[in-house]
Write an enzyme that holds these catalytic residues in place. Structure first.
Site, PDB file in Angstrom:
ATOM      1  CB  THR A  76      -1.216  -4.615  -8.171  1.00  0.00           C
ATOM      2  OG1 THR A  76      -0.153  -5.530  -8.002  1.00  0.00           O
ATOM      3  CG2 THR A  76      -1.950  -4.919  -9.453  1.00  0.00           C
ATOM      4  CB  SER A 103       3.503  -3.925  -0.685  1.00  0.00           C
ATOM      5  OG  SER A 103       3.122  -5.246  -0.949  1.00  0.00           O
ATOM      6  CB  SER A 104       7.969  -7.197  -2.595  1.00  0.00           C
ATOM      7  OG  SER A 104       6.834  -7.766  -3.195  1.00  0.00           O
TER       8      SER A 104
HETATM    9  N1  ASP Z   1       3.547  -6.926  -5.826  1.00  0.00           N
HETATM   10  C1  ASP Z   1       2.380  -6.122  -5.581  1.00  0.00           C
HETATM   11  C2  ASP Z   1       2.561  -5.393  -4.267  1.00  0.00           C
HETATM   12  O1  ASP Z   1       2.404  -5.975  -3.239  1.00  0.00           O
HETATM   13  C3  ASP Z   1       1.171  -6.977  -5.562  1.00  0.00           C
HETATM   14  C4  ASP Z   1      -0.129  -6.249  -5.316  1.00  0.00           C
HETATM   15  O2  ASP Z   1      -0.203  -5.095  -5.050  1.00  0.00           O
HETATM   16  O3  ASP Z   1      -1.161  -6.921  -5.414  1.00  0.00           O
HETATM   17  O4  ASP Z   1       2.890  -4.237  -4.244  1.00  0.00           O
END
Ligand code: ASP
Length: 329
Positions: free
Chosen positions: A29, A73-74
């Site tokens: 994010t 990062s998922s």
């Molecule tokens: N979905 C994002 C990730 O983990 C969430 C974040 O960065 O806060 O890449």
């Protein structure tokens, strides 16, 4: 194989900058922007620098290595961990510290994995990210990033103050393999319930020196081989025998993090225990970790955990699930 590129950053104006830092941008994010369909997706690091002009005024020189395709990062995978570890290992002598920009969703897994892969650290490796993208007015990215850089470049007697893999987020510096993401919509996304913060940042950054690991005198050793044939099994009331048996009979399975109740308790009915015994006899490592955020596994404290001890389940004590599964790998 992960492709990455080097981005040039203007360096410190001082003749003797206090440190040189390598930033590794993986995505998350932190550097995301809204696409036309309204979803957040990662964008190039060049745009990130435009949003944090203060970077150029710090008494620190930087290099930035970014994944050619920054990721949410998922989608993190062991080959990304290997790439991050490899970048640090290859550049270890050239920099005083490392800052890894990473999505928050799996940051605790990545920080745990890297803490086990990079043995003998004598320099800081600080993971950080943000809950709101850098371009947004109320973003937490700026503070998280600048303070992470400050921590990575802080020295005592010429050595990095925190020679560990850590997560810096929302004013707290946490040991990486003790951290968990426990909130998805608060700035305080991470906690390490079973270990005190290594530093708190306010007007000053106050280090908790007695809890920080000593710098290693050995050479950095990069353990890049991981065996990902492991799984996490969270117990719940009414778990079915057939389902459990089919998980344990999965081809190639080497280890299971068993997320048990409270201080390491599980059902003790015969089919459940013999299922674990049979798996343990086949060489599958069973690692007992509590579902609670804090506290620890004490096998044998209750009747409902005595049998686990007898059939060879290994107590994870107060380890987190994130650290347990990456340690198994
Ligand atoms: N979905 C994002 C990730 O983990 C969430 C974040 O960065 O806060 O890449």
């Amino acid at each position: 194989m992960i492709n990455y590129k080097v981005v040039d950053l203007s360096t410190s104006k001082s003749d003797h900058p206090k440190a040189s830092i390598l930033i590794i941008y993986t995505g998350g994010t932190f550097g995301m922007a809204y696409s036309e369909d309204g979803a957040l997706s990662p964008f190039d690091f060049n745009h990130v620098v435009e949003k944090i002009p203060e970077l150029k005024t710090l008494d620190v020189t930087f290099s930035v290595i970014t994944f050619t395709q920054p990721i949410d990062s998922s989608n993190i995978h062991s080959h990304h961990w290997r790439a991050i570890g490899h970048i640090i290992y290859e550049n270890y002598d050239k920099y005083d510290g490392f800052v890894v920009l990473h999505g928050t969703d799996t940051m605790a897994y990545s920080a745990s994995a890297l803490s086990f892969m990079l043995k003998g650290l004598s320099k800081p490796v600080i993971f950080t990210g943000a809950q709101i993208p850098i371009g947004s007015v109320r973003s937490d990215a700026r503070d998280n990033f600048l303070t992470a850089v400050e921590i990575a470049s802080s020295k005592k007697n010429g050595n990095g103050i925190v020679p560990e893999v850590c997560i810096y987020f929302n004013h707290q510096l946490l040991r990486g393999n003790r951290s968990r993401k426990i909130r998805s919509s608060h700035f305080g996304a991470f906690e390490s319930e079973n270990h005190p913060p290594l530093a708190i940042s306010g007007v000053f950054i106050e280090y908790n020196h007695s809890f920080i690991l000593p710098s290693s005198n050995e050479e950095l050793n990069f353990q890049y081989e991981l065996d990902t044939n492991v799984t996490i099994l969270r117990l719940f009331p009414n778990i079915q025998q057939g389902i459990l048996e089919s998980i344990f009979s999965a081809d190639g399975l080497k280890g299971v993090v068993l997320e048990t109740y409270g201080s390491g308790n599980s059902p003790n009915y015969p089919w459940f225990i013999s299922c674990l015994k049979e798996a343990n006899d086949r060489g599958i490592v069973l690692f007992n970790v509590t579902q609670c955020n804090g506290g620890k596994v004490i096998q044998g404290r209750y009747e409902t955990s005595k049998k686990l001890e007898e059939v060879g389940v290994v107590s994870g004590s107060d380890i987190t699930t994130e650290a347990a599964v990456t340690k198994l790998m």
